[in-house]
Scaffold this motif. Structure first.
Motif, PDB file in Angstrom:
ATOM      1  N   LEU A  13       0.799  -1.228   0.000  1.00 57.11           N
ATOM      2  CA  LEU A  13       0.000   0.000   0.000  1.00 57.11           C
ATOM      3  C   LEU A  13       0.830   1.276   0.000  1.00 57.11           C
ATOM      4  N   VAL A  14       1.933   1.288   0.744  1.00 56.24           N
ATOM      5  CA  VAL A  14       2.623   2.563   0.959  1.00 56.24           C
ATOM      6  C   VAL A  14       3.954   2.732   0.244  1.00 56.24           C
ATOM      7  N   ALA A  15       4.595   1.661  -0.185  1.00 55.96           N
ATOM      8  CA  ALA A  15       5.956   1.794  -0.718  1.00 55.96           C
ATOM      9  C   ALA A  15       6.035   2.782  -1.883  1.00 55.96           C
ATOM     10  N   GLY A  16       5.186   2.625  -2.859  1.00 58.79           N
ATOM     11  CA  GLY A  16       5.239   3.505  -4.035  1.00 58.79           C
ATOM     12  C   GLY A  16       5.068   4.975  -3.691  1.00 58.79           C
ATOM     13  N   PRO A  17       3.964   5.330  -3.018  1.00 55.70           N
ATOM     14  CA  PRO A  17       3.778   6.745  -2.687  1.00 55.70           C
ATOM     15  C   PRO A  17       4.849   7.311  -1.757  1.00 55.70           C
ATOM     16  N   VAL A  18       5.293   6.520  -0.784  1.00 52.47           N
ATOM     17  CA  VAL A  18       6.301   7.020   0.155  1.00 52.47           C
ATOM     18  C   VAL A  18       7.637   7.226  -0.556  1.00 52.47           C
ATOM     19  N   LEU A  19       8.051   6.252  -1.362  1.00 54.87           N
ATOM     20  CA  LEU A  19       9.317   6.406  -2.091  1.00 54.87           C
ATOM     21  C   LEU A  19       9.257   7.598  -3.046  1.00 54.87           C
ATOM     22  N   ALA A  20       8.122   7.785  -3.699  1.00 50.31           N
ATOM     23  CA  ALA A  20       7.965   8.935  -4.597  1.00 50.31           C
ATOM     24  C   ALA A  20       8.046  10.243  -3.811  1.00 50.31           C
ATOM     25  N   ALA A  21       7.421  10.275  -2.636  1.00 49.38           N
ATOM     26  CA  ALA A  21       7.438  11.487  -1.809  1.00 49.38           C
ATOM     27  C   ALA A  21       8.850  11.825  -1.329  1.00 49.38           C
ATOM     28  N   VAL A  22       9.663  10.804  -1.099  1.00 47.74           N
ATOM     29  CA  VAL A  22      11.049  11.022  -0.668  1.00 47.74           C
ATOM     30  C   VAL A  22      11.896  11.515  -1.835  1.00 47.74           C
ATOM     31  N   GLY A  23      11.436  11.288  -3.062  1.00 47.67           N
ATOM     32  CA  GLY A  23      12.162  11.752  -4.241  1.00 47.67           C
ATOM     33  C   GLY A  23      12.879  10.672  -5.018  1.00 47.67           C
ATOM     34  N   LEU A  28      12.878   3.311 -10.286  1.00 45.27           N
ATOM     35  CA  LEU A  28      13.502   2.454  -9.271  1.00 45.27           C
ATOM     36  C   LEU A  28      12.515   1.920  -8.236  1.00 45.27           C
ATOM     37  N   ILE A  29      11.345   2.504  -8.157  1.00 39.73           N
ATOM     38  CA  ILE A  29      10.393   2.128  -7.108  1.00 39.73           C
ATOM     39  C   ILE A  29      10.027   0.647  -7.138  1.00 39.73           C
ATOM     40  N   PRO A  30       9.702   0.054  -8.282  1.00 38.69           N
ATOM     41  CA  PRO A  30       9.381  -1.378  -8.267  1.00 38.69           C
ATOM     42  C   PRO A  30      10.548  -2.258  -7.825  1.00 38.69           C
ATOM     43  N   ILE A  31      11.761  -1.875  -8.184  1.00 36.76           N
ATOM     44  CA  ILE A  31      12.945  -2.643  -7.782  1.00 36.76           C
ATOM     45  C   ILE A  31      13.099  -2.602  -6.264  1.00 36.76           C
ATOM     46  N   ILE A  32      12.941  -1.425  -5.693  1.00 30.70           N
ATOM     47  CA  ILE A  32      13.084  -1.264  -4.248  1.00 30.70           C
ATOM     48  C   ILE A  32      11.973  -2.012  -3.519  1.00 30.70           C
ATOM     49  N   GLN A  33      10.756  -1.849  -4.004  1.00 26.23           N
ATOM     50  CA  GLN A  33       9.616  -2.519  -3.369  1.00 26.23           C
ATOM     51  C   GLN A  33       9.816  -4.040  -3.400  1.00 26.23           C
ATOM     52  N   HIS A  34      10.244  -4.551  -4.528  1.00 26.65           N
ATOM     53  CA  HIS A  34      10.481  -5.988  -4.638  1.00 26.65           C
ATOM     54  C   HIS A  34      11.651  -6.417  -3.746  1.00 26.65           C
ATOM     55  N   GLY A  35      12.680  -5.588  -3.665  1.00 24.58           N
ATOM     56  CA  GLY A  35      13.814  -5.900  -2.800  1.00 24.58           C
ATOM     57  C   GLY A  35      13.411  -5.985  -1.336  1.00 24.58           C
ATOM     58  N   VAL A  82      22.198   7.890  -6.506  1.00 23.24           N
ATOM     59  CA  VAL A  82      20.846   7.898  -5.967  1.00 23.24           C
ATOM     60  C   VAL A  82      20.706   6.920  -4.787  1.00 23.24           C
ATOM     61  N   THR A  83      21.704   6.077  -4.592  1.00 23.91           N
ATOM     62  CA  THR A  83      21.654   5.077  -3.529  1.00 23.91           C
ATOM     63  C   THR A  83      21.445   5.703  -2.150  1.00 23.91           C
ATOM     64  N   GLY A  84      22.040   6.842  -1.877  1.00 21.73           N
ATOM     65  CA  GLY A  84      21.853   7.510  -0.587  1.00 21.73           C
ATOM     66  C   GLY A  84      20.412   7.902  -0.346  1.00 21.73           C
ATOM     67  N   LEU A  85      19.772   8.413  -1.380  1.00 18.69           N
ATOM     68  CA  LEU A  85      18.358   8.778  -1.286  1.00 18.69           C
ATOM     69  C   LEU A  85      17.502   7.532  -1.078  1.00 18.69           C
ATOM     70  N   VAL A  86      17.831   6.465  -1.781  1.00 18.20           N
ATOM     71  CA  VAL A  86      17.087   5.211  -1.640  1.00 18.20           C
ATOM     72  C   VAL A  86      17.258   4.651  -0.237  1.00 18.20           C
ATOM     73  N   ASP A  87      18.455   4.745   0.311  1.00 13.43           N
ATOM     74  CA  ASP A  87      18.710   4.280   1.674  1.00 13.43           C
ATOM     75  C   ASP A  87      17.736   4.952   2.646  1.00 13.43           C
ATOM     76  N   LYS A  88      17.600   6.261   2.515  1.00 12.09           N
ATOM     77  CA  LYS A  88      16.660   7.013   3.354  1.00 12.09           C
ATOM     78  C   LYS A  88      15.228   6.566   3.065  1.00 12.09           C
ATOM     79  N   GLY A  89      14.907   6.383   1.787  1.00  9.81           N
ATOM     80  CA  GLY A  89      13.556   5.972   1.406  1.00  9.81           C
ATOM     81  C   GLY A  89      13.166   4.634   2.003  1.00  9.81           C
ATOM     82  N   ILE A  90      14.108   3.697   2.059  1.00 16.14           N
ATOM     83  CA  ILE A  90      13.833   2.383   2.658  1.00 16.14           C
ATOM     84  C   ILE A  90      13.456   2.569   4.130  1.00 16.14           C
ATOM     85  N   ASP A  91      14.214   3.395   4.833  1.00 11.35           N
ATOM     86  CA  ASP A  91      13.912   3.644   6.244  1.00 11.35           C
ATOM     87  C   ASP A  91      12.519   4.238   6.422  1.00 11.35           C
TER      88      ASP A  91
END
Length: 106
Positions: A13-23, A28-35, A82-91
């Motif tokens: 429910l939240v991964a896509g919108p939250v990752l997008a909101a973080v920037g 990359l969102i589907p890759i992160i969500q699947h990971g 972009v990995t640093g931003l993704v790291d924050k997004g995962i959190d």
């Protein structure tokens, strides 16, 4: 609903919108969500679950593979920085899902 199923439902429910909101770039969102999904399932299947840091490392490894694949297809398509931003997004995603499930965020 099991704890894992509850987490995975919240993740969906939240991964896509939250990752997008973080920037995080949309590609990359589907890759992160699947990971995150894979890391949680792999952790649940072990006698001793992975730590949060170990799960994040699995997600970041999947991300690196995705970035390498995209850049092999189109050189320079995704900046690996972009990995640093993704790291924050995962959190933020995990914290949000934990909050939904009324678990401690940190």
């Amino acid at each position: 609903m099991s704890k894992l199923n509850s987490f995975l439902h919240g993740l969906h429910l939240v991964a896509g919108p939250v990752l997008a909101a973080v920037g995080v770039p949309a590609v990359l969102i589907p890759i992160i969500q699947h990971g995150i999904l894979d890391a949680e399932i792999a952790s649940a299947a072990r006698p001793t679950p992975f730590t949060g840091a170990e799960k994040k490392a699995l997600v970041l490894d999947a991300l690196a593979t995705g970035i390498a694949g995209a850049n092999a297809a189109k050189p320079g398509a995704i900046d690996p920085a972009v990995t640093g931003l993704v790291d924050k997004g995962i959190d933020v995603v995990v914290g949000t899902v934990n909050a939904i499930n009324r678990k401690p965020i940190a």
